[in-house]
Design an enzyme around this catalytic site. Sequence first.
Site, PDB file in Angstrom:
ATOM      1  N   HIS A   1      31.029 -14.261 -23.173  1.00 39.70           N
ATOM      2  CA  HIS A   1      32.022 -14.706 -22.201  1.00 39.70           C
ATOM      3  C   HIS A   1      31.435 -14.359 -20.830  1.00 39.70           C
ATOM      4  CE1 HIS A   1      36.681 -14.903 -21.671  1.00 39.70           C
ATOM      5  NE2 HIS A   1      36.204 -14.753 -20.451  1.00 39.70           N
TER       6      HIS A   1
ATOM      7  N   HIS B   1      22.658 -14.660   1.853  1.00 39.29           N
ATOM      8  CA  HIS B   1      21.951 -15.392   0.794  1.00 39.29           C
ATOM      9  C   HIS B   1      22.117 -14.698  -0.538  1.00 39.29           C
ATOM     10  CE1 HIS B   1      19.162 -12.133   1.781  1.00 39.29           C
ATOM     11  NE2 HIS B   1      18.580 -12.336   0.605  1.00 39.29           N
TER      12      HIS B   1
ATOM     13  N   ASN C   1      11.524 -18.472  -3.352  1.00 36.95           N
ATOM     14  CA  ASN C   1      11.290 -17.240  -2.600  1.00 36.95           C
ATOM     15  C   ASN C   1       9.845 -17.243  -2.082  1.00 36.95           C
ATOM     16  OD1 ASN C   1      10.787 -14.429  -1.913  1.00 36.95           O
ATOM     17  ND2 ASN C   1      12.675 -13.975  -3.020  1.00 36.95           N
TER      18      ASN C   1
ATOM     19  N   ARG D   1       0.857  -1.184   0.000  1.00 34.73           N
ATOM     20  CA  ARG D   1       0.000   0.000   0.000  1.00 34.73           C
ATOM     21  C   ARG D   1       0.889   1.228   0.000  1.00 34.73           C
ATOM     22  NH1 ARG D   1      -5.001  -1.349   0.228  1.00 34.73           N
ATOM     23  NH2 ARG D   1      -5.524   0.755   0.924  1.00 34.73           N
TER      24      ARG D   1
ATOM     25  N   CYS E   1      17.680 -19.779   9.212  1.00 37.91           N
ATOM     26  CA  CYS E   1      18.551 -20.495  10.146  1.00 37.91           C
ATOM     27  C   CYS E   1      18.142 -21.968  10.254  1.00 37.91           C
ATOM     28  CB  CYS E   1      18.472 -19.841  11.525  1.00 37.91           C
ATOM     29  SG  CYS E   1      19.658 -18.497  11.751  1.00 37.91           S
TER      30      CYS E   1
ATOM     31  N   CYS F   1      36.470 -12.823 -29.360  1.00 36.09           N
ATOM     32  CA  CYS F   1      35.552 -12.471 -28.277  1.00 36.09           C
ATOM     33  C   CYS F   1      36.069 -11.191 -27.624  1.00 36.09           C
ATOM     34  CB  CYS F   1      35.499 -13.625 -27.279  1.00 36.09           C
ATOM     35  SG  CYS F   1      34.945 -13.156 -25.635  1.00 36.09           S
TER      36      CYS F   1
ATOM     37  N   PHE G   1      20.572  12.767 -13.165  1.00 39.48           N
ATOM     38  CA  PHE G   1      21.437  12.813 -14.342  1.00 39.48           C
ATOM     39  C   PHE G   1      21.608  11.420 -14.953  1.00 39.48           C
ATOM     40  CE2 PHE G   1      25.770  12.592 -16.203  1.00 39.48           C
ATOM     41  CZ  PHE G   1      25.557  13.452 -17.265  1.00 39.48           C
ATOM     42  N   GLU G   2      21.859  10.440 -14.094  1.00 36.44           N
ATOM     43  CA  GLU G   2      22.043   9.065 -14.566  1.00 36.44           C
ATOM     44  C   GLU G   2      20.755   8.534 -15.210  1.00 36.44           C
ATOM     45  OE1 GLU G   2      23.060  10.176 -11.604  1.00 36.44           O
ATOM     46  OE2 GLU G   2      25.201   9.689 -11.451  1.00 36.44           O
TER      47      GLU G   2
ATOM     48  N   GLY H   1      19.832  -3.411  -1.090  1.00 37.76           N
ATOM     49  CA  GLY H   1      18.541  -4.045  -1.345  1.00 37.76           C
ATOM     50  C   GLY H   1      18.278  -5.316  -0.554  1.00 37.76           C
TER      51      GLY H   1
HETATM   52 ZN   LIG Z   1      19.560 -16.805  10.143  1.00 34.71          ZN
HETATM   53 ZN   LIG Z   2      35.965 -14.867 -24.567  1.00 37.72          ZN
END
Ligand SMILES: [Zn+2]
Ligand SMILES: [Zn+2]
Length: 334
Positions: free
Chosen positions: A294, A167, A77, A23, A44, A197, A309-310, A160
Site C-alpha cells: 500500500h 525541488h 541530475n 577530496r 530559475c 493489507c 545508539f541508533e 540534505g
Molecule cells: Zn532559482
Molecule cells: Zn492496503
Amino acid sequence: MPDLRRDPVVGRWVIISTERGVRPRDFVPDHQARQPAMGLCPFCPGQEKLTPQEVLAYRPQGGEPNTPGWTVRVIPNKFPALQVEGDMGREGIGLYDRMNGIGAHEVIIETEDHKTQLADGSAKQIEDVLWAYRDRVVDLKRDLRFRYILIFKNHGAAAGATMEHSHSQLIALPVVPTSVLNEIEGCRSHFQQKERCIYCDIVRQELSDAERIVAENPEFLAVTPFAPRFPFEVWILPKRHAAYFEESQKTQFELLARILSDSLRRMNRVLSFPAYNFILHNSPLHEKSGDFYHWHVELIPKLTQVAGFEWGTGFYINPVTPEEAAKFLREAEL
Ligand SMILES: [Zn+2]
Ligand SMILES: [Zn+2]
C-alpha cells in the site's frame, strides 16, 4: 561509472559514486546550503542552458523545450549518483557482489519561482508536481533494468538540500533497497496470515483510535505513526487500498496535493519551518505486490540527530509521543 556494491553480511547495497571528485578536505563540515547568487540559480527560468536537457516540463502556454514558460520542469541530475547508459555488469569478485551503477537520477523543479517553497505553493502547483512524479515513474518503468524508483525531497540544508530553489529528486535503481524489502516482507507476512493489507488495517485502526490523526479528507489520512522513529514524523496514507502510486486517479492527485500542503503548513506552524525529508514509498517495479503493499508518503522533519545508539541498534529514541505530536499538528491554526 558509479559502482554498486553489496554488503555480504546484511545484503545492503551501497553506491560508490566518485563523479564529483571529492577530496578529503571537502568533508570539512559546512552547515550552510550552497546558495547561488540571485540570477545564477540554474533552476530559475532563463537559466535552462545551465542544466542538462529537460526530460519533462509542463508549459501551459506552450513553447520550446529548455526555454522559460514552464511551471514544473524535470531534468537529469548534473551530478548523478547513478548513470543511465550502460549494462548491468553484474559480477562476483571472490566473496563479493558488485554491479555497474546503472540508474536514473532526476531533479523535479517544483516551481518557476525561486522563492516559493512547496508548502507555500497552491494546491494546483503541488498537484502538478505529483503528476510530474507520476509521468516520470510511468516512463522509467518501461526500462526493464530498473527494479525500484524512489522519489524524495530534501528541504533545508539540515535535511540534505544543496540548492535553495524548491525541488525533489527521483532515483531509479537496478535493485530493490533492503529497507523497502523489509517493508514488503512485513506486508507479505501480514497478508499471508490474515489476507488483509497491513496498511489498510492501520488506516482503520487510526480512524477508530483517532488520537494520532493530523488531517484527513475523503481519500487520504495523515497520521503520526504508532511507533515513530522521529518526533513529528507524519505518514500520509491513501484510505483506499492501492499498491502503485502512479495508478492514482485525478481526484486522488488533487486530494493528495491538499493533504500534503496541509501537513507541511501544520509542520511549519508548529515547528517554525523545519528542514524535512519527504519520501514516497511505492511498490517495487515488476513485483506482484498489488494485494499486500500500500503506497504512502513519509514526512520527517529534521529535528534530531541520528547518533551512535541508533546506528548501533536500529532503535530510535523519540522524545515526543506521537499522540502529543498529532495533537499539536491537528490543532495548529492555518
Ligand atoms: Zn532559482
Ligand atoms: Zn492496503
